[in-house]
Design a protein around this motif. Sequence first.
Motif, PDB file in Angstrom:
ATOM      1  N   ASP A  32       0.828  -1.213   0.000  1.00 50.27           N
ATOM      2  CA  ASP A  32       0.000   0.000   0.000  1.00 50.27           C
ATOM      3  C   ASP A  32       0.860   1.260   0.000  1.00 50.27           C
ATOM      4  O   ASP A  32       0.521   2.249  -0.667  1.00 50.27           O
ATOM      5  CB  ASP A  32      -0.930  -0.005   1.222  1.00 50.27           C
ATOM      6  N   VAL A  33       1.974   1.227   0.730  1.00 50.39           N
ATOM      7  CA  VAL A  33       2.874   2.387   0.768  1.00 50.39           C
ATOM      8  C   VAL A  33       3.482   2.625  -0.614  1.00 50.39           C
ATOM      9  O   VAL A  33       3.519   3.756  -1.116  1.00 50.39           O
ATOM     10  CB  VAL A  33       3.986   2.171   1.815  1.00 50.39           C
TER      11      VAL A  33
ATOM     12  N   GLU B  84       0.924   3.927  -3.188  1.00 51.62           N
ATOM     13  CA  GLU B  84       0.641   5.361  -3.029  1.00 51.62           C
ATOM     14  C   GLU B  84       1.758   6.210  -3.624  1.00 51.62           C
ATOM     15  O   GLU B  84       1.507   7.226  -4.281  1.00 51.62           O
ATOM     16  CB  GLU B  84       0.457   5.686  -1.551  1.00 51.62           C
ATOM     17  N   LYS B  85       3.010   5.783  -3.404  1.00 47.80           N
ATOM     18  CA  LYS B  85       4.142   6.536  -3.946  1.00 47.80           C
ATOM     19  C   LYS B  85       4.149   6.478  -5.474  1.00 47.80           C
ATOM     20  O   LYS B  85       4.482   7.467  -6.138  1.00 47.80           O
ATOM     21  CB  LYS B  85       5.459   5.982  -3.381  1.00 47.80           C
TER      22      LYS B  85
ATOM     23  N   ARG C 287       1.501   6.100  -7.460  1.00 52.26           N
ATOM     24  CA  ARG C 287       0.405   6.926  -7.970  1.00 52.26           C
ATOM     25  C   ARG C 287       0.736   8.422  -7.863  1.00 52.26           C
ATOM     26  O   ARG C 287       0.346   9.210  -8.727  1.00 52.26           O
ATOM     27  CB  ARG C 287      -0.885   6.610  -7.213  1.00 52.26           C
ATOM     28  N   ASN C 288       1.456   8.783  -6.795  1.00 50.16           N
ATOM     29  CA  ASN C 288       1.803  10.199  -6.598  1.00 50.16           C
ATOM     30  C   ASN C 288       3.114  10.585  -7.269  1.00 50.16           C
ATOM     31  O   ASN C 288       3.543  11.736  -7.176  1.00 50.16           O
ATOM     32  CB  ASN C 288       1.891  10.503  -5.098  1.00 50.16           C
TER      33      ASN C 288
ATOM     34  N   GLU D 195       6.158   9.877  -6.444  1.00 47.50           N
ATOM     35  CA  GLU D 195       7.072  10.402  -5.430  1.00 47.50           C
ATOM     36  C   GLU D 195       8.516   9.993  -5.710  1.00 47.50           C
ATOM     37  O   GLU D 195       8.787   8.861  -6.104  1.00 47.50           O
ATOM     38  CB  GLU D 195       6.654   9.912  -4.045  1.00 47.50           C
TER      39      GLU D 195
END
Length: 269
Positions: free
Chosen positions: A71-72, A75-76, A78-79, A81
Motif C-alpha cells: 500500500d505504501v 501510493e508513492k 500513484r503520486n 514520489e
Amino acid sequence: MYLIEETQQIKSSERRMACRARRDIAKLKRKRDDDANDEHRPKKQQMITEHFPLRRSSRQTKSMVEREKFDVIAEKLRNKEEEGIEKFATEGKGWGVRSTRPFAKGEFICEYSGELISAEEAKDREVRYALVPEVGCYMYYFEFLGRKMCVDATADNNRHGRLLNHSKTNPNVITKMVILDHLPYLCLVAGRDICEGEQLEYDYGDLVPTTHLGGVPVVPTTHLGGVPVVPTTHLGGVPVVPTTHLGGVPVVLLLTGATMAAMLQVGTP
C-alpha cells in the motif's frame, strides 16, 4: 337433603385443600434437598476472562505486513514520489543520482518510469535511436506474465529512475516489479542500508552477452563511463553494434563510420 349435599361439598373442598397442601410441602422438601446438595456439589470453574477482559494480539501476520508495504509503494507510485534523491553530474558517467537522506534496506526509492511497450516495439525503437546518438537509449527489458516487455525511458520525463548508473560489483539498489491496477511497474528499492550522499547504482544485468548474426559471433555494445564500447567483431568490413545495454534482447545495428564516430563523442549515462 340439602344438609347432606352441603356436607359433601365441604368434605370435597377440604380434600382439594389437603392435596394442594401436600404438593406444596413436597415442593418445599425438594427445594430444601437441592439446596443441601448444592453445598456439597463442586462449583463450576470460573474462566479467567470473567475477571480480565480478553486481549487480542497486536502482532501482525506476514501477509498483513506485506500488504502494508504494498500500500505504501502503491501510493508513492500513484503520486510519482521521488523524495530523498537528487540528480548530479558524475565524473566519467554523465548524470547520476544520489541520496539526500538515509534509506533502509527494502525501502522504495523511485520508479523506473517510462513508456511500457512490447519487446518487439523496443527493438524497432533501438534501431531508430541509434541513428541519432545524442538521444541515447534508456530501455529496461523484463518479463511480465510470460511475455517480454520493455519500459522505454529514453524520452526525458524529468524522472530520476532513468539516470541511475550501472554497478556490477557494488550496487546498492535493486529492481522489483510491482503489479498495480493490472499493470507492471518497475520499482527501484534499496538493496541495503544507504547513507546520505551515496550515489545510487544498480546492476543493469549481463552487459556483454554473445549473439550471432549469420553464424558470426557479435559482441553487443555496452556503456562504460557513459561512452559506448565499440565491438571488435566486423561483418563484411562493417562494425556490428547491438545497442541494448540494460540486459535485454540484443538489437543488431550496422553502423557507418560517421555514426560510430559520433557515438564515441557522446556520453550516455
